[in-house]
Design a protein around this motif. Structure first.
Motif, PDB file in Angstrom:
ATOM      1  N   ALA A  79       0.847  -1.193   0.000  1.00 54.51           N
ATOM      2  CA  ALA A  79       0.000   0.000   0.000  1.00 54.51           C
ATOM      3  C   ALA A  79       0.879   1.238   0.000  1.00 54.51           C
ATOM      4  N   ASP A  80       0.300   2.363  -0.447  1.00 51.94           N
ATOM      5  CA  ASP A  80       1.028   3.628  -0.446  1.00 51.94           C
ATOM      6  C   ASP A  80       1.307   4.078   0.983  1.00 51.94           C
ATOM      7  N   ALA A  81       2.442   4.702   1.157  1.00 51.35           N
ATOM      8  CA  ALA A  81       2.830   5.208   2.477  1.00 51.35           C
ATOM      9  C   ALA A  81       3.728   6.418   2.284  1.00 51.35           C
ATOM     10  N   ARG A  82       4.093   7.036   3.378  1.00 52.78           N
ATOM     11  CA  ARG A  82       4.977   8.191   3.355  1.00 52.78           C
ATOM     12  C   ARG A  82       6.073   8.016   4.413  1.00 52.78           C
ATOM     13  N   TYR A 135       6.332   2.800  -0.168  1.00 58.61           N
ATOM     14  CA  TYR A 135       5.349   1.732  -0.019  1.00 58.61           C
ATOM     15  C   TYR A 135       5.550   1.041   1.322  1.00 58.61           C
ATOM     16  N   ARG A 136       4.490   0.442   1.804  1.00 64.09           N
ATOM     17  CA  ARG A 136       4.590  -0.354   3.018  1.00 64.09           C
ATOM     18  C   ARG A 136       3.824  -1.651   2.830  1.00 64.09           C
ATOM     19  N   ARG A 137       4.239  -2.655   3.586  1.00 63.35           N
ATOM     20  CA  ARG A 137       3.613  -3.969   3.489  1.00 63.35           C
ATOM     21  C   ARG A 137       2.435  -4.015   4.451  1.00 63.35           C
ATOM     22  N   VAL A 138       1.307  -4.513   3.948  1.00 65.81           N
ATOM     23  CA  VAL A 138       0.073  -4.589   4.731  1.00 65.81           C
ATOM     24  C   VAL A 138      -0.358  -6.049   4.796  1.00 65.81           C
ATOM     25  N   TYR A 181       9.060 -11.420   6.325  1.00 63.74           N
ATOM     26  CA  TYR A 181       9.062  -9.986   6.561  1.00 63.74           C
ATOM     27  C   TYR A 181      10.029  -9.320   5.582  1.00 63.74           C
ATOM     28  N   VAL A 182       9.869  -7.999   5.446  1.00 59.29           N
ATOM     29  CA  VAL A 182      10.709  -7.225   4.534  1.00 59.29           C
ATOM     30  C   VAL A 182      11.436  -6.141   5.312  1.00 59.29           C
ATOM     31  N   GLY A 183      12.567  -5.696   4.764  1.00 60.61           N
ATOM     32  CA  GLY A 183      13.336  -4.628   5.380  1.00 60.61           C
ATOM     33  C   GLY A 183      12.802  -3.261   4.994  1.00 60.61           C
ATOM     34  N   GLN A 184      13.471  -2.232   5.476  1.00 58.45           N
ATOM     35  CA  GLN A 184      13.032  -0.865   5.209  1.00 58.45           C
ATOM     36  C   GLN A 184      13.137  -0.502   3.739  1.00 58.45           C
ATOM     37  N   ASP A 185      14.049  -1.170   3.011  1.00 60.09           N
ATOM     38  CA  ASP A 185      14.182  -0.890   1.585  1.00 60.09           C
ATOM     39  C   ASP A 185      13.283  -1.765   0.730  1.00 60.09           C
ATOM     40  N   GLY A 186      12.397  -2.550   1.378  1.00 51.28           N
ATOM     41  CA  GLY A 186      11.462  -3.382   0.638  1.00 51.28           C
ATOM     42  C   GLY A 186      12.016  -4.721   0.215  1.00 51.28           C
TER      43      GLY A 186
END
Length: 719
Positions: free
Chosen positions: A215-218, A290-293, A306-311
């Motif tokens: 999903a979109d994130a900031r 982006y962020r994981r939901v 799980y994913v890291g901060q860089d996706g």
């Protein structure tokens, strides 16, 4: 008349005709003034009055400096008016230096004797006088003279030419030699290339239900150099309230003035970020990301990963299938001004990002949910350290559920303990105990001619090398069939069957069933277990391996053993991924799992029938696993647990593995509890979980009972 040296033309150099005509001074620097001296042979007007009273023998007068200016002199009576400088001194009014004194006396009487005094002896009579020596040239004082203007102009022109040549050389270097270098540098400063991140692909269950999505994130950041020291407290407090995070870390980042970029919060909801940015706080900004939901929360969390901060995927399916899920980032190039603002109406180029591909699992979301619920409750009830449940499709090897307790919170996986970051079903090894007896049974039936009705005389203890091994409970000597040995989970009876196989035979069959190597799932962190070479087995290990002590396996390896028996002796490698789905929703199935036969179909059927006796016999150990209407085949396991923290055995591993329907197997389920405190026998703590999860899976998969009754199974042999 004077010669060029300023001397008189008379024979005595002191005649009255001294100085320039008309009495005018020549143009020269004024001579230094000194007080006039009186000469005894002169009158006050400076004229000679005759010979020096001292006579010819008097010494010549020492040289005198030319006075700087002519003082007014009084004319003596009868004296003629002279040049104020006085020609009798023999000095040139041009010269401001000292004039040499005459070396001889008066020549020619009174015409030249009084000018400078007759200080020189008169030559003897009859001898011609020596010619006078020329006077020394006067020493000229240094005079500051202005040079020629042409010289100054030429020097200035040379200096200007030199400076201009330096500028010209630098200009040639910039515009000619290094022009491309500086042009490229300017192009890079003006044109900014930004990465357009690709949207990560979703992870879904077997029915297409989303388990993980993007999903979109900031990302909220601050520029500490733009926030003054007196405003840091206020900015930190404002950000803390808006983002619901402590103000301390924010204040610390605002103090790092050597940096212009400090991340305050990631994965912020776009609405929250927009409201914050609309307040126009100096030094606070946001950038899209982006962020994981996870729509179902913790469901299948340790399976998804799980994913890291860089996706980038760091665990589970996210890591195993990272290249498929991540897609391909795009590029965007724009022209910007000095402050980083985009310049309107300028060229820009963009390479679109390619979204990641969806990965579809074999997991059924509903069965996964029930498995997690059941094992979590049982772990809490028995105060176990952990628990695992695996449900597989017998025919395809698809994993329908893989649950662990305690679970993992993917929203805050960074705070989880290290053991929770790996999937216990694949990474944690344990000694299987009695669930391993099916391999010993298969080896004895395949190689030693043992059949279900083969009789064994079974005491309650057995001496093996230097150890005495016992059954789980004391009993008199029993005459049991081999089916009875398996149904009652007799250690001694199993050892007697293993003696007919030998240690090499046991080792070979455990390798065939998949011990000592990974299952083929390709899951990160999966362990291969521990299966020592038979030549390294100790004397007692030859016996303990037969009932599952002395070897180590993962839960997935043990589930695969029972899948092989349920599938009529054919092992199918487990599968977690069913396939992929592209952007057009086209499904591409994963390659079919490898299959190979491990034991004969007859042996597999006979073992399945013997395992039914574990659940439906009054003397069986797995009565708690019964499901009304279904024929259940399974085996309980209770093994001493090796605790690496304590460096020895401590506690127990309780397990139950089985499949249903026994006469037409469709589902296989394994339950493992590590170190339960309230009850530790597999039939007491693990079998009930098997019953709950398997019955739910049968309903979900709409698998009806076969409607057949199990044939009678003889436990005790005739004496």
């Amino acid at each position: 008349m004077r010669d060029p040296g300023g001397r008189g033309s008379g024979p005595g150099r002191g005649g009255g005709a001294s100085g320039p005509p008309g009495g005018r001074r020549p143009r020269s620097a004024p001579p230094r003034r000194e007080p006039p001296r009186r000469d005894p042979g002169r009158d006050p007007g400076g004229r000679d009055s005759g010979r020096d009273p001292r006579g010819d023998s008097a010494r010549p007068e020492p040289p005198r400096r030319q006075p700087p200016a002519d003082p007014p002199r009084r004319e003596g009576p009868g004296a003629s008016r002279r040049d104020p400088a006085g020609s009798s001194r023999g000095g040139s009014p041009r010269d401001g230096s000292r004039t040499a004194a005459p070396r001889g006396g008066s020549r020619g009487g009174g015409q030249g004797g009084g000018g400078q005094g007759g200080g020189r002896r008169t030559p003897p009579p009859g001898k011609a006088p020596k010619p006078p020596k020329p006077p020394r040239p006067p020493k000229r004082r240094p005079v500051l003279r202005l040079g020629s203007s042409h010289r100054r102009i030429n020097a200035g022109m040379l200096a200007m030419a030199f400076v201009l040549s330096l500028f010209a050389g630098r200009l040639v270097q910039l515009q000619g030699l290094d022009s491309k270098v500086y042009a490229d540098r300017a192009e890079r400063q003006r044109n900014t290339e930004a990465v357009v991140p690709a949207r990560r692909g979703t992870i879904s269950d077997a029915g297409g239900n989303v388990l993980a999505m993007t999903a979109d994130a900031r990302t909220i950041f601050v520029d500490p150099t733009m926030v003054s020291a007196d405003k840091r407290q206020a900015v930190a407090a404002l950000l803390s309230r808006a983002l619901n995070i402590p103000p301390g870390p924010i204040l610390e980042k605002l103090g790092r003035t050597e940096s212009q970029y400090q991340v305050v919060a990631r994965n912020v909801e776009p609405g929250v970020a927009s409201a914050l940015i609309s307040r126009k706080i100096r030094g606070v900004g946001s950038e899209p990301t982006y962020r994981r939901v996870y729509p179902d929360g913790k469901l299948a969390a340790d399976l998804i990963g799980y994913v890291g901060q860089d996706g980038t995927g760091l665990g589970g399916i996210e890591a195993a299938w990272n290249s498929t899920l991540r897609g391909q980032d795009g590029r965007q190039s724009v022209e910007q001004g000095q402050k980083g603002h985009r310049i309107p109406m300028t060229r820009s180029s963009q390479q679109a990002a390619v979204p990641g591909t969806e990965v579809r699992l074999t997991v059924d979301r509903d069965i996964q949910w029930e498995a997690q619920r059941a094992i979590s409750e049982q772990v809490a009830k028995t105060q176990a350290r952990s628990g695992t449940v695996i449900v597989m499709d017998v025919r395809t090897g698809h994993v329908l559920a893989l649950a662990n307790a305690p679970g993992l919170d993917l929203e805050h996986w960074e705070k989880a303990p290290a053991e929770s970051l790996s999937n216990r079903a694949l990474a944690e090894v344990f000694e299987p105990g009695s669930t391993n007896k099916v391999i010993t049974a298969a080896a004895a039936m395949e190689t030693a001619g043992v059949r279900p009705e083969t009789t064994f005389v079974v005491p309650d203890r057995y001496k093996c090398a230097d150890r005495v091994l016992r059954d789980s409970h004391p009993h008199p000597v029993q005459h049991l069939t081999f089916a009875g040995v398996l149904a009652t989970s007799s250690n001694v009876g199993t050892l007697q069957a293993a003696e007919r196989v030998g240690k090499q035979g046991l080792y070979d069959f455990m390798r065939k069933f998949g011990f000592g190597r990974k299952t083929g799932l390709g899951f990160p962190g999966e362990a291969a277990g521990l299966l020592p070479k038979p030549e390294t087995w100790s004397g007692s290990q030859v016996c303990t391996v037969a009932f599952g002590q002395g070897v180590s396996v993962t839960a997935m390896q043990m589930a695969s053993v029972y899948q092989t028996i349920a599938n009529r002796g054919v092992r199918v490698e487990p599968q977690l991924v069913a396939g992929t789905v592209d952007g057009r929703k086209r499904f591409t199935p994963a390659p079919a799992a490898e299959r190979h036969r491990v034991i004969s179909e007859r042996t597999a059927r006979e073992i399945a029938r013997m395992l039914e006796g574990v659940t439906d016999s009054s003397e069986g150990t797995g009565a708690a696993a019964r499901i009304p209407g279904y024929r259940i085949a399974g085996k309980t396991g209770t093994a001493q647990r090796y605790d690496s923290d304590r460096g020895g055995y401590h506690g127990y591993t309780a397990s139950f593995a089985g499949f249903t329907p026994a006469d037409d197997p469709r589902l296989v389920t394994l339950v493992v509890l590590q170190d339960p405190k309230k009850g530790y026998y597999g039939g007491d703590v693990a079998a009930p979980v098997f019953r709950d999860v398997t019955s739910f899976a049968l309903k979900t998969r709409k698998i009806p009972p076969t409607g057949t009754a199990a044939p009678p199974l003889r436990i005790h042999a005739a004496r």
